[in-house]
Design an enzyme around this catalytic site. Structure first.
Site, short mmCIF file in Angstrom:
data_model
loop_
_atom_site.label_atom_id
_atom_site.label_comp_id
_atom_site.label_asym_id
_atom_site.label_seq_id
_atom_site.Cartn_x
_atom_site.Cartn_y
_atom_site.Cartn_z
N GLY A 1 0.82 -1.20 0.00
CA GLY A 1 0.00 0.00 0.00
C GLY A 1 0.85 1.24 0.00
N GLY B 1 0.64 5.71 0.42
CA GLY B 1 -0.19 6.80 0.91
C GLY B 1 0.49 8.14 0.75
N PHE C 1 1.77 10.05 3.09
CA PHE C 1 2.98 10.24 3.88
C PHE C 1 3.51 8.93 4.44
CE2 PHE C 1 -0.24 10.32 7.12
CZ PHE C 1 -1.14 11.32 6.77
N VAL D 1 2.50 0.86 3.31
CA VAL D 1 2.17 -0.33 4.09
C VAL D 1 2.98 -1.49 3.50
CG1 VAL D 1 0.37 -1.91 4.87
CG2 VAL D 1 -0.15 0.52 4.55
N LYS E 1 2.00 -0.61 8.85
CA LYS E 1 1.75 0.74 8.35
C LYS E 1 2.89 1.64 8.83
CE LYS E 1 -1.85 4.34 8.63
NZ LYS E 1 -3.21 4.63 9.16
N ASP F 1 -15.44 5.87 9.09
CA ASP F 1 -14.90 5.84 7.73
C ASP F 1 -15.10 4.46 7.11
OD1 ASP F 1 -13.73 6.97 5.49
OD2 ASP F 1 -11.67 6.56 6.13
#
Length: 539
Positions: free
Chosen positions: A26, A28, A30, A33, A46, A142
Site C-alpha cells: 500500500g 499513501g 505520507f 504499508v 503501516k 470511515d
C-alpha cells in the site's frame, strides 16, 4: 510540489526486532504499508513518515490514538487485529493482521456487484464487527470499501481506525461528533450537511451504502445531499425508486436498505436491530453458524472471482477507441497533483511475490527449485498458470473459471489473491510502455510533462528496473483517483512483465473500471497463459 516522493529519498525505515520487511502492499500521502515476517507469521506494517505527516497535522498523539483504538477493537474476528506499534525519530509504525487476500472490492465487478448470497455473507460480518465496536463505545466513521480487507480464509476484516472516535463511555454517557469524516458517497446526510451528528448512526448509514455497492457494483449517489439529483430522486420516491439497480433487488434486502438509509438519523435501524432483521438473520451457505466465519474458503473465493471479466472483444475495443466519452474525462490531468510516497526500492522480478495460504515465506530454497524447474518448461506459462488474474481475460464460462480458480487455490502452491488489477505481457518493454502511455493519453490522465511515450522509453532502457507511471485525476463521480501503473519483470530470466495498477487513493470499483478500460486499450499486449498465444504476445 512533486507528484511522488521516492521511498529512497526519505529517512531509512526503522529496524524492528525480529521483523523483516517484505513487499510493499500500500502507498499513501505520507507513508506506505508493507508485509513483514515476524516470528514465523506474516503481518502488515503501516509506516508513516513523521516529517511528512506533521505537515498534514498528524502528530504522535494522533497516531497513538489510532493504535489504541484498533487494539481496543481487536477482539472481534472481523476486525483487523492489532499486533504492535512504535516510533523512532523518523517513522511511526503500526503492525496489524495481514489481509492476505487483499481488498474485498478489488474482486467485485463494477455495475454488476456480487451474488446476493456473497453480499449477505460479507454484510453480516461487517454488521457484526460494527456492532461489536459500538458496544465498546467506538465509532469507525470511515466505513467504506477501501477499509475492508479479506484474510487468508476469505473472511472480512474491518481496518484503518485513523478517523475512529470513542463516543460512549463505559458508563453509557454519549457525545455527539462535529468533525466531518469519510468519503462523500458513504457520508450520512447529517455529516454531508456539516451538522453535529451521532457517529453510531452515521456508521449505520455507511454500512447500508456498502451493502448497496456489494449488490450493484455502484454507489447510489455521489453524496447524500439535496443538491445530488440521485439522492433527491431517492427522497422523492420515499426510498422506493423504480429505476435500476433498485428495481433488481429482492424484497427482503430492499426492506432492509429502506430501514437503514433513512434521512433522519433517529429513524434508522440500530445495528443490533439490523442483525435481527429477517434478511440479515437468515442462514448463509458460506457461513459457519457457530462463529459466523467462512466454512469453505475455496468455494467462496472461487465464486467471488469467477464473476470477474475483462472483455477484450473487437466490439468492445472498437466502441472504446471510437468513443470520445469515457468514465474518466480529460480535465483529470489538470487536477493539482498530490504527494504520494512510492516504493522505488523493490526489484522487478518477484517470482510470484506472494504469501502462501499457510503463511509460509517464499524462501531462497524455493527460488532455486523454481529456477531448476523452469529450465524444463516455459517460464511465462509456469508463472501464468499460478496467477488467478489471467483467468479474467479468458473466454471460459463462469463454472469453468470457478473450477480453475479452486484448483489454483487448492494446488501445492496455494497462492492467495492479493490483487486482481494487473495483467501480464510478453511485449518488448518499449512497445508495452507505448501502449500504456498512449492509452492514458487518450483518457486524459497524463500531464504534458508525462505524456511523451518516446521519452518514457528513452528514460527507461534498463529493463530490470521497475517503472512507475503516475495516474492522477478524478473519476466519473468527481472523486480523486491517485495511483500509478507499475511495470516490472515478473520472473527472473523471462521476458514476461507484470503490469500492476497500484491504487493510492481511489474508490476500488472506479479503480477497477479504470483498469478494465486501460487493459482493453492494451489488449494486443496481454498474455493470458493460453497455449494459443505465441511468445511475442500476439495471437
Amino acid at each position: 510540489m512533486s507528484y511522488s516522493i521516492q521511498l529512497s529519498q526519505l529517512e531509512p525505515l526503522p529496524r524492528l526486532p525480529n521483523l523483516r520487511f517484505g513487499k510493499t502492499i500500500g502507498h499513501g500521502s505520507f507513508g506506505i504499508v508493507k508485509s513483514a515476517s515476524v516470528s514465523g507469521s506474516i503481518v502488515a506494517v503501516k509506516l508513516v513518515n513523521r516529517r511528512m505527516a506533521l505537515k498534514q497535522g498528524v502528530t504522535a498523539e494522533t497516531f497513538g490514538r489510532e493504535a489504541i483504538i484498533q487494539q481496543k477493537c481487536s477482539k472481534h474476528p472481523n476486525v483487523a487485529k492489532y499486533v504492535d506499534c512504535g516510533y523512532d525519530d523518523s517513522w511511526f509504525w503500526l503492525a496489524m493482521e495481514f489481509g492476505a487476500n487483499g481488498d474485498l472490492f478489488d474482486k467485485i465487478e463494477p455495475d454488476k456487484g456480487v451474488d446476493e448470497e456473497i453480499a449477505h455473507f460479507y454484510f453480516k460480518q461487517l454488521v457484526s464487527a460494527t456492532n461489536y465496536i459500538h458496544s465498546i463505545g467506538v465509532a469507525h466513521r470511515d466505513i467504506k470499501p477501501e477499509n475492508i480487507l479479506l484474510d487468508k480464509r476469505g473472511n472480512l476484516k474491518l481496518t484503518d481506525f485513523g478517523l475512529a472516535t470513542v463516543y460512549k463511555s463505559s458508563k453509557g454517557a454519549r457525545r455527539m461528533a462535529n468533525t466531518p469524516c469519510g468519503s462523500p458517497p458513504y457520508l450520512a446526510p447529517e455529516v454531508a450537511e456539516g451538522l453535529g451528528y451521532d457517529p453510531e448512526k452515521s456508521d449505520v448509514w455507511s454500512i447500508g451504502i456498502v451493502l448497496f455497492v456489494l449488490l450493484s457494483g455502484q454507489t447510489p449517489w455521489e453524496m447524500a445531499h439535496e443538491t445530488d439529483p440521485d439522492f433527491r430522486d431517492y427522497l422523492d420516491s420515499k426510498g422506493t425508486p423504480l429505476t435500476p439497480p433498485w428495481n433488481s433487488f429482492g424484497i427482503g434486502v430492499t426492506s432492509l436498505l429502506r430501514s437503514v438509509l433513512k434521512r433522519g438519523a433517529d429513524q434508522r435501524l440500530a445495528v443490533d436491530a439490523i442483525l435481527k432483521h429477517h434478511w440479515t438473520a437468515k442462514k448463509n451457505f458460506f457461513e459457519n453458524p457457530e462463529n459466523g466465519q467462512c466454512k469453505d474458503p475455496y468455494t467462496l473465493t472461487a465464486t467471488l472471482l469467477g464473476n470477474l471479466r475483462v472483455s477484450l472483444s473487437d466490439d468492445e475495443f472498437n466502441h472504446i477507441t471510437k468513443s470520445t466519452q469515457h468514465s474518466f474525462t480529460s480535465h483529470m490531468a489538470k487536477s493539482q497533483p498530490d504527494v504520494v510516497v512510492v516504493d522505488d526500492e523493490e526489484d522487478g522480478a518477484d517470482g510470484f511475490h506472494a504469501v502462501s495460504a499457510t503463511q509460509r515465506e517464499y524462501t531462497e530454497h524455493d527460488r532455486k527449485r523454481l529456477r531448476l524447474k523452469l529450465h524444463e518448461e516455459d517460464k511465462a506459462m509456469a508463472y501464468a498458470v499460478r496467477d488467478p488474474a489471467v483467468l479474467q481475460f479468458r473466454d471460459g464460462g463462469k463454472l469453468e473459471t470457478r473450477q480453475k480458480i479452486e484448483e489454483m487455490l487448492k494446488g501445492p502452491n496455494k497462492m492467495l489473491v492479493q490483487s486482481l488489477t494487473h495483467f501480464l505481457s510478453l511485449l518488448p518493454l518499449g512497445s508495452l510502455l507505448k501502449l500504456i502511455v498512449d492509452s492514458l493519453n487518450k483518457l486524459g490522465l497524463l500531464s504534458d510533462r508525462e505524456a511523451d511515450a518516446e521519452e518514457w522509453i528513452d528514460n527507461h532502457d534498463n529493463s530490470d528496473v521497475a517503472i512507475n507511471i503516475p495516474v492522477n485525476g478524478k473519476d466519473r463521480c468527481n472523486m480523486r483517483m491517485i495511483g500509478f501503473i507499475r511495470v516490472s519483470r515478473a520472473v527472473e530470466g523471462s521476458d514476461l512483465r507484470k503490469v500492476e495498477f497500484c491504487k493510492v487513493r481511489a474508490d476500488p470499483l472506479e479503480w477497477r473500471r479504470f483498469f478494465k478500460l486501460v487493459s482493453l486499450m492494451c489488449r494486443d499486449g496481454i498474455y493470458t497463459g493460453e497455449k494459443s498465444q505465441s511468445q511475442d504476445g500476439y495471437d
